[in-house]
Design an enzyme around this catalytic site. Structure first.
Site, short mmCIF file in Angstrom:
data_model
loop_
_atom_site.label_atom_id
_atom_site.label_comp_id
_atom_site.label_asym_id
_atom_site.label_seq_id
_atom_site.Cartn_x
_atom_site.Cartn_y
_atom_site.Cartn_z
N LYS A 1 -23.38 -18.24 4.54
CA LYS A 1 -22.58 -18.40 3.31
C LYS A 1 -22.22 -19.86 3.12
CE LYS A 1 -17.98 -17.65 3.41
NZ LYS A 1 -17.19 -18.79 2.92
N ASN A 2 -21.78 -20.52 4.20
CA ASN A 2 -21.28 -21.89 4.04
C ASN A 2 -22.39 -22.94 3.97
OD1 ASN A 2 -18.77 -20.80 3.91
ND2 ASN A 2 -18.16 -21.39 5.97
N ARG B 1 -13.11 -21.13 -4.24
CA ARG B 1 -12.71 -22.52 -4.20
C ARG B 1 -13.86 -23.46 -3.86
NH1 ARG B 1 -11.40 -25.22 -0.57
NH2 ARG B 1 -9.67 -26.15 -1.69
N CYS C 1 -5.10 -21.13 -1.01
CA CYS C 1 -5.54 -19.76 -0.74
C CYS C 1 -4.71 -19.27 0.45
CB CYS C 1 -7.03 -19.73 -0.41
SG CYS C 1 -7.37 -20.49 1.16
N ARG D 1 -5.15 -26.26 0.92
CA ARG D 1 -6.54 -26.65 0.64
C ARG D 1 -6.63 -27.81 -0.37
NH1 ARG D 1 -9.71 -22.22 2.28
NH2 ARG D 1 -11.46 -23.66 2.42
N PRO D 2 -6.01 -28.95 -0.10
CA PRO D 2 -6.10 -30.08 -1.05
C PRO D 2 -7.53 -30.58 -1.20
CG PRO D 2 -5.20 -30.79 1.05
CD PRO D 2 -5.32 -29.30 1.13
N VAL D 3 -7.77 -31.35 -2.26
CA VAL D 3 -9.11 -31.91 -2.48
C VAL D 3 -9.03 -33.43 -2.65
CG1 VAL D 3 -10.23 -29.85 -3.39
CG2 VAL D 3 -8.93 -31.33 -4.95
N ASP D 4 -7.98 -34.04 -2.08
CA ASP D 4 -7.79 -35.49 -2.22
C ASP D 4 -8.96 -36.29 -1.64
OD1 ASP D 4 -6.60 -34.29 0.16
OD2 ASP D 4 -6.21 -36.35 0.78
N LEU D 5 -9.56 -35.79 -0.56
CA LEU D 5 -10.67 -36.53 0.06
C LEU D 5 -11.90 -36.52 -0.86
CD1 LEU D 5 -10.32 -35.21 3.72
CD2 LEU D 5 -9.48 -37.37 2.79
N ASP E 1 -13.44 -20.78 11.84
CA ASP E 1 -13.88 -19.52 11.20
C ASP E 1 -14.13 -18.41 12.21
OD1 ASP E 1 -15.83 -21.17 8.60
OD2 ASP E 1 -13.69 -20.83 8.85
N ILE F 1 -7.04 -26.77 12.30
CA ILE F 1 -7.69 -27.14 11.03
C ILE F 1 -6.86 -26.73 9.83
CG2 ILE F 1 -9.79 -26.92 9.62
CD1 ILE F 1 -10.40 -28.25 12.29
N ARG G 1 -16.91 -10.94 0.53
CA ARG G 1 -17.16 -12.32 0.12
C ARG G 1 -18.09 -13.01 1.10
NH1 ARG G 1 -12.18 -15.96 -0.95
NH2 ARG G 1 -13.98 -17.29 -1.14
C1 EPZ Z 1 -15.27 -25.33 4.80
O1 EPZ Z 1 -14.11 -25.36 3.99
C2 EPZ Z 1 -15.66 -23.86 4.93
N1 EPZ Z 1 -15.97 -23.32 3.62
C3 EPZ Z 1 -14.51 -23.08 5.56
O2 EPZ Z 1 -14.95 -21.74 5.73
C4 EPZ Z 1 -14.23 -23.69 6.95
O3 EPZ Z 1 -13.14 -23.01 7.53
C5 EPZ Z 1 -13.90 -25.18 6.79
O4 EPZ Z 1 -14.99 -25.85 6.11
C6 EPZ Z 1 -13.69 -25.86 8.14
O5 EPZ Z 1 -14.83 -25.70 8.93
C7 EPZ Z 1 -17.19 -23.58 3.08
O6 EPZ Z 1 -18.01 -24.26 3.67
C8 EPZ Z 1 -17.48 -22.96 1.74
P1 EPZ Z 1 -12.48 -28.83 5.10
P2 EPZ Z 1 -13.54 -26.78 3.43
O7 EPZ Z 1 -12.55 -29.67 3.89
O8 EPZ Z 1 -14.67 -27.66 3.12
C9 EPZ Z 1 -8.12 -30.58 4.82
C10 EPZ Z 1 -14.78 -19.40 5.63
O9 EPZ Z 1 -14.01 -18.56 6.13
N2 EPZ Z 1 -8.59 -31.25 3.61
O10 EPZ Z 1 -13.35 -29.16 6.28
O11 EPZ Z 1 -12.56 -26.47 2.36
C11 EPZ Z 1 -8.07 -29.06 4.66
O12 EPZ Z 1 -6.85 -28.66 4.07
C12 EPZ Z 1 -14.22 -20.68 5.05
O13 EPZ Z 1 -16.04 -19.26 5.55
C13 EPZ Z 1 -7.76 -32.22 3.03
O14 EPZ Z 1 -6.66 -32.50 3.50
O15 EPZ Z 1 -12.77 -27.30 4.72
C14 EPZ Z 1 -8.19 -28.59 6.09
O16 EPZ Z 1 -6.91 -28.68 6.70
C15 EPZ Z 1 -12.72 -20.78 5.21
N3 EPZ Z 1 -8.20 -32.84 1.90
C16 EPZ Z 1 -9.11 -29.62 6.73
O17 EPZ Z 1 -9.08 -30.77 5.86
C17 EPZ Z 1 -9.42 -32.57 1.33
O18 EPZ Z 1 -9.77 -33.20 0.30
C18 EPZ Z 1 -10.55 -29.17 6.85
O19 EPZ Z 1 -10.96 -28.73 5.55
C19 EPZ Z 1 -10.24 -31.59 1.93
C20 EPZ Z 1 -9.81 -30.95 3.08
#
Ligand code: EPZ
Length: 424
Positions: free
Chosen positions: A22-23, A94, A118, A123-127, A308, A330, A400
């Site tokens: 999926k990911n 998302r 969620c 789940r911020p997207v600032d990065l 995960d 995480i 999902r």
């Molecule tokens: C991906 O989510 C996966 N989803 C998640 O799988 C997985 O848990 C996660 O990576 C970590 O491995 C998909 O690939 C579709 P991150 P993602 O950005 O990209 C923080 C599942 O169950 N962060 O690596 O959203 C964030 O809040 C799902 O299959 C910021 O602060 O994860 C988290 O604490 C759940 N700012 C950490 O970084 C940002 O702009 C890691 O998030 C982005 C993230």
């Protein structure tokens, strides 16, 4: 809403075929926006998230055709007809935020709803936003939408991520493939799904170095071509079933899954008294000792223990001898499965981002509520070993991310039944 009824106590014996990841497939689908030629993806799992993302891509001008029989998804974006990814679609899934980078790179403009939080965190997207700004995008947040413009195209840059982020790495890597000049990304996530995306982008004509390391260099191109790509196997689905095999004291083989991506799970499983053997296409799990032993796990970015698989591991620890400490580093709220497991008789004490799990002899079947995708499957695993009957409510969360999970588990001896909601 649909539910799953599970009668516990049956060991899982036999073979399960692992689906495409999926990911991996979600970012691969958004890569179709980078070219006006067809992108054909093989081994695409039939999941709600795939269907949701197809809806978002169709809004933007994508013509798609998914064959659920042979798991092939044809995606074609001859032109970007719309650059808005609306809230009602993005809030359902998302990972839709991953259209932002490709849209901006191909079309020079994008308006994507902020995905919102969620169950497992804000789940911020600032990065994602900071990375695109460093590539020259002008970005404003207006009424809950990210409004991004790059009228003169994106420009290569040296970007150092302050925090490892899977999605931000994917978004910026895709955007940089069509930027003018070179981009270096430092402190990137190194998940196998990112390597799979990078390999597909290279097949599309992108020039990318350093995949799998913490530094990636992308030499921007003026266009990318279509390609055919087979999605890697889902290591989280595989890890979930390995844990299920260990919990039920079965002898389970997973076909179509690569043992090399699961080192960080195999090690704690071995300490818990579980033997995992295999190669790059098949993995087998069985217990070494009669009783499982408690172990400590802490989630970390790849190649560390995957967040995960945290809920699933916790499920196993509830019936292991002794105690185990589970630490989630995480996400800030990924213990939603704890109260539900406790209702089945688990002994779990949460202290901040750590949960101490003291093993009990037996779990008792109960009615439990699914919350997020991985918490939901941890309740199914608990139901597989609990005494009596377990009903897991709200299983749309499961659908999902787990293709045909009821059929797959039933095929190796589990007693599960899908209880469809009677139409009102
Ligand atoms: C991906 O989510 C996966 N989803 C998640 O799988 C997985 O848990 C996660 O990576 C970590 O491995 C998909 O690939 C579709 P991150 P993602 O950005 O990209 C923080 C599942 O169950 N962060 O690596 O959203 C964030 O809040 C799902 O299959 C910021 O602060 O994860 C988290 O604490 C759940 N700012 C950490 O970084 C940002 O702009 C890691 O998030 C982005 C993230």
């Amino acid at each position: 809403m649909d539910k799953i009824k599970i009668i516990g106590g049956k060991p899982l014996n036999g073979e399960i075929e692992i689906s495409g990841a999926k990911n991996a497939v979600l970012p691969l689908m958004t890569a179709s926006l980078l070219t006006d030629q067809p992108l054909i993806l093989h081994r695409v799992p039939n999941l709600r998230d795939v269907a949701s993302l197809n809806e978002v891509l169709a809004e933007l001008g994508t013509v798609f055709d998914y064959n659920a029989e042979n798991k092939t998804l044809h995606l074609h974006v001859p032109t970007i007809t719309e650059c808005v990814a609306p809230y009602d679609l993005v809030c359902k899934m998302r990972a839709s935020i991953l259209v932002l980078g490709p849209l901006l790179a191909r079309h020079g403009e994008a308006k994507v709803s902020l995905p919102g939080g969620c169950a497992i965190g804000t789940r911020p997207v600032d990065l994602h936003i900071n990375g695109l700004q460093q590539l020259g995008a002008e970005i404003k947040l207006v009424d809950g939408y990210i409004e991004a413009k790059a009228p003169h195209g994106l420009k290569g840059a040296n970007i150092h991520f302050p925090k490892v982020s899977v999605g931000a790495t994917e978004n910026i890597m895709m955007a940089a493939t069509l930027a003018k000049g070179d981009t270096t990304l430092v402190n990137v996530a190194r998940e196998p799904e990112i390597i799979d995306l990078g390999k597909c982008l290279i097949e599309m004509g992108a020039e990318i170095e350093g995949l799998g390391t913490d530094k990636i260099t992308i030499h921007g191109k003026t266009f990318l071509r279509g390609t055919e790509h087979t999605v890697i196997a889902d290591r989280i689905e595989a890890g979930t079933f390995l844990i299920a095999g260990a919990m039920t004291d079965g002898n389970l083989t997973l076909k179509n899954s690569n043992i090399m991506y699961l080192d960080s799970l195999i090690e704690p499983l071995y300490k818990a008294g579980v033997e995992v053997t295999g190669n790059k296409s098949s993995i087998t799990v069985k217990r070494i000792n009669k009783r499982l032993r408690g172990v400590d796990v802490m989630t970390e970015p790849y190649p560390g223990f995957p967040t995960d698989l945290q809920a699933q591991m916790m499920s196993m620890l509830t019936i292991a001898e002794g105690a185990g400490m589970v630490t989630e580093t995480i996400f800030e709220n990924r213990f939603m499965h704890v109260p539900e497991l406790s209702r089945m008789g688990a002994d779990i004490t949460v202290h901040g981002s750590s949960a101490l799990v003291r093993g009990v002899d037996k779990l008792k079947g109960a009615e439990v509520m699914a919350s997020d995708l991985r918490a939901s499957v941890s309740l199914v695993l608990a139901g597989l070993v609990a005494e009596g009957e377990t009903i897991v409510h709200r299983i749309y969360h499961l659908e999902r991310g787990y293709e045909n999970i009821v059929e797959k588990l039933s095929s190796v001896g589990a007693k599960l039944e899908l209880l469809k909601e009677k139409a009102a």
